[in-house]
Design a protein around this motif. Structure first.
Motif, short mmCIF file in Angstrom:
data_model
loop_
_atom_site.label_atom_id
_atom_site.label_comp_id
_atom_site.label_asym_id
_atom_site.label_seq_id
_atom_site.Cartn_x
_atom_site.Cartn_y
_atom_site.Cartn_z
N UNK A 269 0.84 -1.20 0.00
CA UNK A 269 0.00 0.00 0.00
C UNK A 269 0.87 1.24 0.00
N UNK A 270 0.25 2.36 -0.42
CA UNK A 270 0.93 3.65 -0.43
C UNK A 270 -0.11 4.74 -0.22
N UNK A 271 0.23 5.72 0.63
CA UNK A 271 -0.63 6.88 0.87
C UNK A 271 0.18 8.12 0.52
N UNK A 272 -0.42 9.00 -0.31
CA UNK A 272 0.24 10.24 -0.71
C UNK A 272 -0.66 11.43 -0.40
N UNK A 273 -0.02 12.57 -0.08
CA UNK A 273 -0.77 13.79 0.22
C UNK A 273 -0.20 14.96 -0.56
N UNK A 274 -1.08 15.91 -0.85
CA UNK A 274 -0.71 17.17 -1.49
C UNK A 274 -0.19 18.10 -0.40
N UNK A 275 1.10 18.45 -0.47
CA UNK A 275 1.72 19.32 0.54
C UNK A 275 1.79 20.78 0.08
N UNK A 276 1.20 21.07 -1.08
CA UNK A 276 1.21 22.43 -1.60
C UNK A 276 2.49 22.74 -2.37
N UNK A 277 2.47 23.81 -3.13
CA UNK A 277 3.63 24.28 -3.89
C UNK A 277 4.20 23.21 -4.82
N UNK A 278 3.31 22.35 -5.37
CA UNK A 278 3.74 21.34 -6.32
C UNK A 278 4.39 20.11 -5.72
N UNK A 279 4.26 19.94 -4.40
CA UNK A 279 4.91 18.81 -3.71
C UNK A 279 3.88 17.75 -3.34
N UNK A 280 4.12 16.53 -3.78
CA UNK A 280 3.34 15.36 -3.40
C UNK A 280 4.22 14.55 -2.44
N UNK A 281 3.66 14.18 -1.28
CA UNK A 281 4.47 13.46 -0.30
C UNK A 281 3.95 12.05 -0.08
N UNK A 282 4.86 11.10 -0.10
CA UNK A 282 4.54 9.73 0.32
C UNK A 282 4.53 9.74 1.84
N UNK A 283 3.36 9.55 2.42
CA UNK A 283 3.24 9.54 3.88
C UNK A 283 3.41 8.14 4.44
N UNK A 284 3.07 7.13 3.64
CA UNK A 284 3.13 5.76 4.12
C UNK A 284 3.26 4.84 2.91
N UNK A 285 4.20 3.93 2.95
CA UNK A 285 4.35 2.92 1.92
C UNK A 285 4.87 1.66 2.60
N UNK A 286 4.23 0.54 2.29
CA UNK A 286 4.63 -0.71 2.94
C UNK A 286 4.31 -1.89 2.05
N UNK A 287 5.12 -2.92 2.20
CA UNK A 287 4.93 -4.20 1.53
C UNK A 287 4.86 -5.27 2.60
N UNK A 288 3.96 -6.23 2.40
CA UNK A 288 3.88 -7.37 3.32
C UNK A 288 5.29 -7.93 3.50
N UNK A 289 5.71 -8.17 4.74
CA UNK A 289 7.09 -8.60 5.00
C UNK A 289 7.56 -9.80 4.18
N UNK A 290 6.73 -10.78 3.99
CA UNK A 290 7.17 -11.98 3.25
C UNK A 290 7.31 -11.73 1.75
N UNK A 291 6.88 -10.55 1.29
CA UNK A 291 6.98 -10.21 -0.13
C UNK A 291 7.94 -9.05 -0.39
N UNK A 292 8.64 -8.58 0.63
CA UNK A 292 9.59 -7.48 0.45
C UNK A 292 10.76 -7.95 -0.41
#
Length: 147
Positions: free
Chosen positions: A47-70
């Motif tokens: 999964x991945x969660x992104x947010x608009x931080x303004x001024x043209x910046x998109x931020x990845x707030x959270x990204x994760x892969x199931x441990x057995x599939x990393x």
């Protein structure tokens, strides 16, 4: 492999979200305002969660892969998906993370470079010490990638 946007009941993926951000009240600060994506490959793998931080910046707030599939490219696939999807809307993709030998090299391999630090982020915002690779995380390091 398929990546889908999640528009409702994002907390159903809490176990994945907690892999990247181990304190639920911190996740609550960005989950509703962010766009969430899940990566499916014979079941949910990341999964991945992104947010608009303004001024043209998109931020990845959270990204994760199931441990057995990393280590199978799922995290990189999510980053490339987000970069492509938002390239016409944003100019920079950034991520804040602990200054750890586990996470920083991953982002650097995905085209990010160090930008700046936020001093004492982990000690000021979490109710317990955060460790990664046996190292206590204190400062948040920001990495950026041009889109």
């Amino acid at each position: 492999m398929e990546i889908k946007k999640v528009t409702a009941d994002k907390k159903q993926y809490l176990s994945l979200l907690l892999l990247a951000d181990e304190q639920e009240d911190m996740i609550d600060r960005y989950l509703d305002k962010g766009d969430m994506y899940i990566l499916m490959d014979d079941g949910v793998k990341g999964e991945c969660v992104v947010t608009d931080e303004g001024k043209g910046i998109l931020e990845i707030k959270n990204i994760a892969t199931e441990p057995s599939y990393q280590g199978r490219g799922y995290g990189r696939a999510l980053i490339e998906f987000v970069a492509e999807k938002y390239r016409d809307t944003f100019s920079v993709l950034q991520v804040g993370t602990g200054d750890s030998p586990l996470t920083v090299p991953f982002y650097e391999k995905c085209g990010f470079s160090r930008s700046h630090y936020l001093k004492n982020f982990f000690t000021d915002n979490y109710d317990h010490p955060i460790y990664e690779c046996g190292i206590q995380l204190i400062d948040m390091v920001y990495l950026r990638r041009e889109l």
